[in-house]
Design an enzyme around this catalytic site. Structure first.
Site, short mmCIF file in Angstrom:
data_model
loop_
_atom_site.label_atom_id
_atom_site.label_comp_id
_atom_site.label_asym_id
_atom_site.label_seq_id
_atom_site.Cartn_x
_atom_site.Cartn_y
_atom_site.Cartn_z
N ALA A 66 -0.38 12.47 -23.61
CA ALA A 66 -0.82 11.11 -23.97
C ALA A 66 0.04 10.51 -25.09
O ALA A 66 0.40 9.35 -25.04
CB ALA A 66 -2.29 11.15 -24.39
N LYS A 104 -1.83 5.36 -23.78
CA LYS A 104 -1.39 5.55 -25.17
C LYS A 104 0.12 5.28 -25.24
O LYS A 104 0.50 4.12 -25.36
CB LYS A 104 -1.72 6.97 -25.64
CG LYS A 104 -3.21 7.22 -25.90
CD LYS A 104 -3.96 7.58 -24.66
CE LYS A 104 -5.33 8.14 -24.95
NZ LYS A 104 -6.13 8.24 -23.72
N HIS A 157 -21.37 11.79 -26.13
CA HIS A 157 -21.13 10.80 -27.18
C HIS A 157 -21.04 9.38 -26.65
O HIS A 157 -21.33 8.43 -27.35
CB HIS A 157 -19.87 11.16 -27.98
CG HIS A 157 -18.63 11.17 -27.14
ND1 HIS A 157 -18.39 12.13 -26.20
CD2 HIS A 157 -17.57 10.33 -27.09
CE1 HIS A 157 -17.23 11.88 -25.61
NE2 HIS A 157 -16.72 10.79 -26.12
N TYR A 159 0.85 -1.20 0.00
CA TYR A 159 0.00 0.00 0.00
C TYR A 159 0.88 1.25 0.00
O TYR A 159 0.61 2.21 -0.73
CB TYR A 159 -0.91 0.00 1.23
CG TYR A 159 -1.99 1.05 1.18
CD1 TYR A 159 -3.28 0.73 0.76
CD2 TYR A 159 -1.72 2.37 1.55
CE1 TYR A 159 -4.27 1.70 0.70
CE2 TYR A 159 -2.71 3.34 1.48
CZ TYR A 159 -3.98 3.00 1.06
OH TYR A 159 -4.96 3.96 1.01
N ASP A 172 -0.26 18.13 -22.06
CA ASP A 172 -1.11 16.94 -22.06
C ASP A 172 -0.35 15.93 -22.92
O ASP A 172 -0.23 16.08 -24.13
CB ASP A 172 -2.48 17.30 -22.65
CG ASP A 172 -3.39 16.09 -22.78
OD1 ASP A 172 -2.89 14.96 -22.69
OD2 ASP A 172 -4.59 16.28 -23.00
N PHE A 194 -8.30 18.36 -25.58
CA PHE A 194 -9.05 17.11 -25.72
C PHE A 194 -10.35 17.21 -24.91
O PHE A 194 -10.46 18.02 -24.01
CB PHE A 194 -8.19 15.93 -25.25
CG PHE A 194 -8.87 14.63 -25.55
CD1 PHE A 194 -9.12 14.25 -26.86
CD2 PHE A 194 -9.29 13.79 -24.53
CE1 PHE A 194 -9.78 13.06 -27.13
CE2 PHE A 194 -9.94 12.60 -24.80
CZ PHE A 194 -10.19 12.24 -26.10
N ASP A 195 -11.34 16.36 -25.24
CA ASP A 195 -12.66 16.55 -24.64
C ASP A 195 -12.69 16.37 -23.12
O ASP A 195 -13.39 17.09 -22.42
CB ASP A 195 -13.75 15.70 -25.33
CG ASP A 195 -13.55 14.21 -25.19
OD1 ASP A 195 -12.47 13.79 -24.77
OD2 ASP A 195 -14.48 13.46 -25.50
C1 P61 Z 1 -8.83 8.57 -27.14
F1 P61 Z 1 -14.00 8.94 -27.00
N1 P61 Z 1 -8.06 9.80 -25.28
O1 P61 Z 1 -8.18 9.35 -27.86
P1 P61 Z 1 -7.97 8.92 -20.36
N2 P61 Z 1 -5.72 13.74 -23.28
C2 P61 Z 1 -5.68 13.24 -24.52
C3 P61 Z 1 -6.38 12.08 -24.82
O2 P61 Z 1 -6.34 11.62 -26.07
C4 P61 Z 1 -7.12 11.41 -23.79
C5 P61 Z 1 -7.10 11.97 -22.49
C6 P61 Z 1 -6.42 13.13 -22.27
C7 P61 Z 1 -8.82 8.79 -25.71
C8 P61 Z 1 -9.75 7.99 -24.85
C9 P61 Z 1 -11.08 8.62 -24.92
O3 P61 Z 1 -14.54 10.83 -25.20
C10 P61 Z 1 -13.41 10.08 -25.09
O4 P61 Z 1 -6.88 7.98 -19.97
C11 P61 Z 1 -4.92 13.96 -25.58
O5 P61 Z 1 -8.88 8.36 -21.41
O6 P61 Z 1 -8.73 9.43 -19.19
C12 P61 Z 1 -7.87 10.26 -24.05
O7 P61 Z 1 -7.20 10.15 -20.99
C13 P61 Z 1 -7.84 11.31 -21.37
C14 P61 Z 1 -11.96 8.42 -25.95
C15 P61 Z 1 -11.38 9.56 -23.97
C16 P61 Z 1 -13.14 9.14 -26.03
C17 P61 Z 1 -12.56 10.28 -24.04
O8 P61 Z 1 -9.46 7.62 -27.60
#
Ligand code: P61
Length: 459
Positions: free
Chosen positions: A217, A258, A450, A72, A215, A124-125
């Site tokens: 990823a 990623k 979505h 832990y 950010d 990103f969203d």
């Molecule tokens: C993806 F449909 N991406 O591209 P988490 N920053 C960036 C990302 O690309 C990202 C995150 C932060 C995804 C997964 C995904 O509505 C959606 O580990 C540049 O997913 O929390 C994630 O990282 C967030 C797909 C996320 C989606 C949200 O497919």
């Protein structure tokens, strides 16, 4: 004869996938309310929904899983990962979290307050969601070239320095907690940011005393593009390029699903002790104790190895070549895609692909459903559904680009699979004039709709 390129790995374990019939797929997608997130994975043949957490780990990563330390507090796996983060990114302060949005949640709890503005390159969203959730505003300062899929600019993820300066001139510094640079920029098509742009953003930010957060990823793919496309970097190693990239940042959030090549995990790292001290409180509240933060010891171990593998040029070449293999097949057939091709996915320009479908009927989603029915291939809409409604007016936001994203998981599919994807999309392209209508929303969530939206087909 010159020998052709081939991957620098071989396959040790395989997973069967089911090739369904068109009739099955028509029934399944109807039952899924025309939302591809509602499909069961067995109903998908080639799954290009995301490259997030869907890659194949190496034998070395699996070996590291077996030696994970599940204590832990004070787990050796935590220290393995902390050392790797310091070695690759140069940050002394590090917190593990369960995925990228958790890193955003923890850091933004420290930094973002009601009424703030956060400039960046097409956030990103989840990033935008965490900003808007705190009643702050994300301001997109991406260069205009990014929004025209026909312009061939090498660094379409770049920040327009004039747009950024305008934001910094318009708000007092207390209202701008940070600038976020997303590397590579997912929303604009997996497009890289140049080293020159990162350097200039930092210089401008320093003048205004605003911190810069990356950010991260797909940071390694960004470094690979710098090596390929930016003068002066061809002979540098990916790790050297990453070191320089992060010398222009004050902190980072990362979804390690990623370029960490793991199935789950994320992290937060920074230069500033004051941020770290505050973030520890939120990390403990939202994620877990500081030495695991939502990750198992075995996952932290696998991530430490994954970060090392992802920053090797041979791995990145195989990875990005496969994305470009698919993209080039589509380009040859005249299919409109974001150009130049990006790092993790091919982004099909749905408006140019299906010009007859009205924008109110969700053009990219229409194409995503067609591709699923045609070949059992699951892509994802990066368009009006993803853009959500305006938080104030509740009207649909129509983004400047409407993409069907085909994201390629790392080390998972072969180029034969890419051939199937290309053939299916080209079949649709050949009959595109017959597709004139899309979908209506039947039900939707107030934010990030979505994932769960239900749609009705317009006949
Ligand atoms: C993806 F449909 N991406 O591209 P988490 N920053 C960036 C990302 O690309 C990202 C995150 C932060 C995804 C997964 C995904 O509505 C959606 O580990 C540049 O997913 O929390 C994630 O990282 C967030 C797909 C996320 C989606 C949200 O497919």
């Amino acid at each position: 004869m010159e020998l052709p390129f081939a991957e620098n790995y071989r396959i040790k374990m395989v997973e069967p996938i089911y090739r369904s019939t068109r009739e099955e797929r028509e029934k399944w997608i109807r039952e899924a309310d025309y939302n591809l997130f509602n499909l069961r994975s067995e109903q998908v043949y080639v799954d290009l929904l995301t490259d997030s957490g869907t890659g194949a780990m190496s034998d070395q990563q699996w070996a590291a899983v077996m030696t994970g330390d599940e204590s832990y507090a004070g787990s050796s796996s935590f220290f393995n990962l902390k050392d790797r983060v310091r070695q690759i990114f140069g940050f002394d302060y590090f917190l593990p979290v369960h995925q990228g949005r958790a890193a955003e949640n923890v850091l933004f709890s420290v930094l973002v307050k009601k009424g703030n503005v956060v400039p960046g390159n097409s956030h990103f969203d989840t990033t935008k969601g965490h900003i808007e959730f705190r009643k702050a505003k994300a301001i997109d300062c991406t260069i205009n070239e990014a929004f025209d899929t026909t312009i061939n600019h090498p660094f379409k993820g770049n920040i327009d320095l004039e747009k950024l300066q305008l934001v910094l001139d318009s708000y007092p510094k207390e209202q701008v907690p940070m600038i976020i640079v997303t590397v590579t920029c997912n929303t604009s098509g997996g497009q890289p940011v140049s080293m020159e742009n990162m350097r200039q953003v930092k210089q401008l930010a320093d003048i205004y005393e605003i911190p810069v957060v990356y950010d991260s990823a797909r940071f390694a793919e960004n470094a690979w593009f710098i090596k390929q496309r930016e003068e002066g970097y061809a002979d540098k190693s990916i790790k050297e390029i990453v070191t320089e990239m992060y010398s222009y940042a004050d902190g980072m959030t990362m979804s390690s699903k990623k370029d960490g090549i793991v199935n789950i995990g994320g992290l937060l790292a920074m230069r500033r002790k004051d941020w770290y001290d505050e973030a520890t409180v939120y990390n403990i509240m939202y994620e877990g104790f500081l030495t695991y933060g939502g990750m198992a010891g075995r996952d932290m171990n696998a991530l430490a190895v994954g970060l090392n593998e992802a920053t090797e040029a041979d791995y990145l070449e195989a990875r990005i070549r496969q994305v470009h293999y698919l993209g080039n097949k589509l380009i040859e057939a005249g299919v409109p895609v974001q150009q130049p091709l990006g790092g993790h996915a091919v982004f099909v320009d749905a408006r140019r692909f299906l010009p007859a479908v009205p924008k109110e009927e969700y053009v990219a989603q229409t194409l995503a459903v067609e591709l699923y029915v045609e070949g059992g291939i699951r892509g994802v809409e990066v368009g009006t559904l993803l853009a959500d409604r305006d938080p104030v007016t509740h009207e649909n936001r129509y983004p400047s680009t409407e993409f069907l994203r085909l994201a390629i998981p790392r080390r998972t599919y072969t180029n034969n699979h890419m051939d199937v994807v290309a053939a299916a999309l080209i079949n649709i392209f050949e009959r595109r004039d017959s597709i004139r209508h899309g979908y209506l929303i039947e039900h939707e969530a107030p934010i990030m709709r979505h994932f769960t939206v239900g749609l009705k087909k317009i006949d």
